[in-house]
Design a protein around this motif. Structure first.
Motif, PDB file in Angstrom:
ATOM      1  N   PRO A 171      47.231  31.281  48.605  1.00  0.00           N
ATOM      2  CA  PRO A 171      48.146  32.392  48.597  1.00  0.00           C
ATOM      3  C   PRO A 171      48.892  31.678  47.202  1.00  0.00           C
ATOM      4  CG  PRO A 171      48.224  32.065  50.818  1.00  0.00           C
ATOM      5  CD  PRO A 171      46.531  31.716  50.286  1.00  0.00           C
ATOM      6  N   ALA A 172      48.241  31.001  46.545  1.00  0.00           N
ATOM      7  CA  ALA A 172      49.434  30.269  45.499  1.00  0.00           C
ATOM      8  C   ALA A 172      48.459  30.832  43.836  1.00  0.00           C
ATOM      9  CB  ALA A 172      48.241  28.966  46.065  1.00  0.00           C
ATOM     10  N   HIS A 173      47.348  31.578  44.443  1.00  0.00           N
ATOM     11  CA  HIS A 173      47.347  31.886  43.182  1.00  0.00           C
ATOM     12  C   HIS A 173      48.301  33.161  43.094  1.00  0.00           C
ATOM     13  CE1 HIS A 173      42.277  30.469  43.820  1.00  0.00           C
ATOM     14  NE2 HIS A 173      43.462  29.548  42.754  1.00  0.00           N
ATOM     15  N   PHE A 174      48.059  33.762  44.128  1.00  0.00           N
ATOM     16  CA  PHE A 174      48.738  35.278  44.429  1.00  0.00           C
ATOM     17  C   PHE A 174      50.656  34.768  43.024  1.00  0.00           C
ATOM     18  CE2 PHE A 174      45.277  36.875  46.173  1.00  0.00           C
ATOM     19  CZ  PHE A 174      45.746  37.863  45.930  1.00  0.00           C
ATOM     20  N   ALA A 175      51.001  33.985  43.721  1.00  0.00           N
ATOM     21  CA  ALA A 175      52.369  32.897  43.692  1.00  0.00           C
ATOM     22  C   ALA A 175      52.037  32.814  42.050  1.00  0.00           C
ATOM     23  CB  ALA A 175      52.444  32.018  44.308  1.00  0.00           C
ATOM     24  N   ARG A 176      51.323  31.767  41.350  1.00  0.00           N
ATOM     25  CA  ARG A 176      51.107  31.952  39.929  1.00  0.00           C
ATOM     26  C   ARG A 176      50.888  33.371  39.131  1.00  0.00           C
ATOM     27  NH1 ARG A 176      49.697  26.734  37.161  1.00  0.00           N
ATOM     28  NH2 ARG A 176      50.019  26.404  38.740  1.00  0.00           N
ATOM     29  N   TRP A 177      50.079  33.621  39.571  1.00  0.00           N
ATOM     30  CA  TRP A 177      49.630  35.113  38.816  1.00  0.00           C
ATOM     31  C   TRP A 177      51.472  35.751  39.148  1.00  0.00           C
ATOM     32  CZ3 TRP A 177      50.114  40.316  39.113  1.00  0.00           C
ATOM     33  CH2 TRP A 177      50.296  41.147  38.752  1.00  0.00           C
ATOM     34  N   LEU A 178      52.073  36.477  40.172  1.00  0.00           N
ATOM     35  CA  LEU A 178      53.224  36.738  40.481  1.00  0.00           C
ATOM     36  C   LEU A 178      54.321  36.361  38.810  1.00  0.00           C
ATOM     37  CD1 LEU A 178      53.061  38.135  43.458  1.00  0.00           C
ATOM     38  CD2 LEU A 178      53.610  39.464  41.442  1.00  0.00           C
ATOM     39  N   GLY A 179      54.289  34.109  38.474  1.00  0.00           N
ATOM     40  CA  GLY A 179      55.091  33.799  38.228  1.00  0.00           C
ATOM     41  C   GLY A 179      54.539  34.809  36.595  1.00  0.00           C
ATOM     42  N   LEU A 180      53.723  33.994  35.945  1.00  0.00           N
ATOM     43  CA  LEU A 180      53.411  34.669  35.026  1.00  0.00           C
ATOM     44  C   LEU A 180      53.582  36.684  34.843  1.00  0.00           C
ATOM     45  CD1 LEU A 180      49.975  32.934  34.189  1.00  0.00           C
ATOM     46  CD2 LEU A 180      52.425  31.809  33.728  1.00  0.00           C
ATOM     47  N   PHE A 181      53.355  36.949  35.551  1.00  0.00           N
ATOM     48  CA  PHE A 181      54.253  38.149  35.706  1.00  0.00           C
ATOM     49  C   PHE A 181      54.834  38.201  35.211  1.00  0.00           C
ATOM     50  CE2 PHE A 181      54.343  42.441  36.284  1.00  0.00           C
ATOM     51  CZ  PHE A 181      53.179  43.171  36.295  1.00  0.00           C
ATOM     52  N   GLU A 182      56.294  37.552  35.911  1.00  0.00           N
ATOM     53  CA  GLU A 182      57.845  37.602  36.225  1.00  0.00           C
ATOM     54  C   GLU A 182      58.235  37.077  34.645  1.00  0.00           C
ATOM     55  OE1 GLU A 182      59.388  36.117  39.410  1.00  0.00           O
ATOM     56  OE2 GLU A 182      58.144  37.553  40.705  1.00  0.00           O
ATOM     57  N   ASP A 183      57.637  36.369  34.205  1.00  0.00           N
ATOM     58  CA  ASP A 183      58.513  35.333  32.789  1.00  0.00           C
ATOM     59  C   ASP A 183      57.522  36.180  31.934  1.00  0.00           C
ATOM     60  OD1 ASP A 183      58.785  33.303  34.459  1.00  0.00           O
ATOM     61  OD2 ASP A 183      56.972  32.005  33.973  1.00  0.00           O
ATOM     62  N   THR A 184      56.258  37.327  31.439  1.00  0.00           N
ATOM     63  CA  THR A 184      55.705  38.090  30.519  1.00  0.00           C
ATOM     64  C   THR A 184      56.588  38.801  30.657  1.00  0.00           C
ATOM     65  OG1 THR A 184      54.123  37.059  31.223  1.00  0.00           O
ATOM     66  CG2 THR A 184      54.083  38.946  29.222  1.00  0.00           C
ATOM     67  N   ALA A 185      57.314  39.610  31.910  1.00  0.00           N
ATOM     68  CA  ALA A 185      57.927  41.130  31.806  1.00  0.00           C
ATOM     69  C   ALA A 185      59.219  40.498  31.492  1.00  0.00           C
ATOM     70  CB  ALA A 185      57.731  41.670  33.516  1.00  0.00           C
TER      71      ALA A 185
ATOM     72  N   SER B  29      50.582  43.947  49.218  1.00  0.00           N
ATOM     73  CA  SER B  29      49.400  43.822  49.852  1.00  0.00           C
ATOM     74  C   SER B  29      48.004  43.440  50.448  1.00  0.00           C
ATOM     75  CB  SER B  29      49.396  45.726  49.656  1.00  0.00           C
ATOM     76  OG  SER B  29      48.465  46.396  50.018  1.00  0.00           O
ATOM     77  N   LEU B  30      47.318  43.225  49.045  1.00  0.00           N
ATOM     78  CA  LEU B  30      46.377  42.051  49.095  1.00  0.00           C
ATOM     79  C   LEU B  30      46.921  41.301  49.706  1.00  0.00           C
ATOM     80  CD1 LEU B  30      46.027  43.108  44.773  1.00  0.00           C
ATOM     81  CD2 LEU B  30      44.543  43.582  46.689  1.00  0.00           C
ATOM     82  N   LYS B  31      47.875  40.104  49.682  1.00  0.00           N
ATOM     83  CA  LYS B  31      47.924  39.217  50.758  1.00  0.00           C
ATOM     84  C   LYS B  31      47.579  39.492  52.186  1.00  0.00           C
ATOM     85  CE  LYS B  31      51.455  37.657  49.052  1.00  0.00           C
ATOM     86  NZ  LYS B  31      52.622  36.420  47.910  1.00  0.00           N
ATOM     87  N   ALA B  32      48.030  40.298  52.808  1.00  0.00           N
ATOM     88  CA  ALA B  32      47.921  40.783  53.914  1.00  0.00           C
ATOM     89  C   ALA B  32      46.925  41.134  54.438  1.00  0.00           C
ATOM     90  CB  ALA B  32      49.111  41.930  53.727  1.00  0.00           C
ATOM     91  N   GLY B  33      46.116  41.894  53.456  1.00  0.00           N
ATOM     92  CA  GLY B  33      44.775  41.976  53.467  1.00  0.00           C
ATOM     93  C   GLY B  33      43.929  41.041  53.484  1.00  0.00           C
ATOM     94  N   LEU B  34      44.478  39.980  52.382  1.00  0.00           N
ATOM     95  CA  LEU B  34      43.269  39.094  52.759  1.00  0.00           C
ATOM     96  C   LEU B  34      43.183  38.184  53.361  1.00  0.00           C
ATOM     97  CD1 LEU B  34      43.226  39.151  48.812  1.00  0.00           C
ATOM     98  CD2 LEU B  34      41.346  40.006  49.512  1.00  0.00           C
ATOM     99  N   PHE B  35      44.798  38.064  53.906  1.00  0.00           N
ATOM    100  CA  PHE B  35      45.237  36.471  54.289  1.00  0.00           C
ATOM    101  C   PHE B  35      45.586  36.353  55.581  1.00  0.00           C
ATOM    102  CE2 PHE B  35      46.076  35.260  50.106  1.00  0.00           C
ATOM    103  CZ  PHE B  35      44.764  34.950  49.309  1.00  0.00           C
ATOM    104  N   PHE B  36      45.767  37.815  56.375  1.00  0.00           N
ATOM    105  CA  PHE B  36      46.526  37.714  56.974  1.00  0.00           C
ATOM    106  C   PHE B  36      45.287  37.586  58.976  1.00  0.00           C
ATOM    107  CE2 PHE B  36      47.897  40.239  60.921  1.00  0.00           C
ATOM    108  CZ  PHE B  36      49.201  40.112  61.360  1.00  0.00           C
TER     109      PHE B  36
END
Length: 128
Positions: free
Chosen positions: A78-92, A114-121
C-alpha cells in the motif's frame, strides 16, 4: 501557467513530467526499473497515455488489464500506491488548474483504491 484544459497534448506533457518523477523516486522508482527496461519506456508511456486518455478523455484506446499488470509485479505494498498518488497529485497541481487537477486526482484515487482492494484485501477466511 497551469493548463486550464485537458487535451491529448496536455495529458502527454503531464505524464512525461509525472513519470520522470516516478522513475527518480527512491521508493517506487526501483519497482518501475525492475518492470520496465529503459529501452521500453517510450512504449510504456504510449500505453499509459492510452489508459489515461480512455479514463479521462473517454477515447476508448486502452484495451489492457491494469489489475493483471500490477498483480504480476509482486511485492507491491500500500505504501507504493500512496507514494505514486502523492507524486501524481503534486504533478497534477503543477501542470493543471485546480478543477482539472482535481478531476484527475479523484480518478487516480478511485483507480488506486480499486487496485489496492484487489491486491491487498484479504477477508478473514475463518467463519464463526
Amino acid at each position: 501557467m497551469p493548463d486550464a484544459t485537458l487535451t491529448e497534448t496536455s495529458l502527454a506533457a503531464f505524464l512525461a513530467a509525472f513519470y520522470a518523477k516516478v522513475r527518480q523516486d527512491d521508493m517506487i522508482g526501483p519497482v518501475f526499473a525492475r518492470a520496465i527496461p529503459d529501452s521500453d519506456w517510450p512504449r510504456h508511456l504510449a500505453v499509459i497515455q492510452d489508459f489515461w486518455s480512455s479514463v479521462l478523455l473517454k477515447s476508448g484506446r486502452y484495451k489492457g488489464n491494469p489489475f493483471g499488470k500490477h498483480q504480476a509485479l509482486g511485492g507491491l505494498e500500500p505504501a507504493h500506491f500512496a507514494r505514486w498518488l502523492g507524486l501524481f497529485e503534486d504533478t497534477a497541481h503543477a501542470v493543471f488548474e485546480p478543477a482539472v487537477a482535481g478531476t484527475m486526482i479523484e480518478r487516480a484515487h478511485r483507480i488506486g483504491d480499486s487496485l489496492k482492494a484487489g491486491l491487498f484485501f484479504r477477508p478473514d477466511s475463518q467463519v464463526p
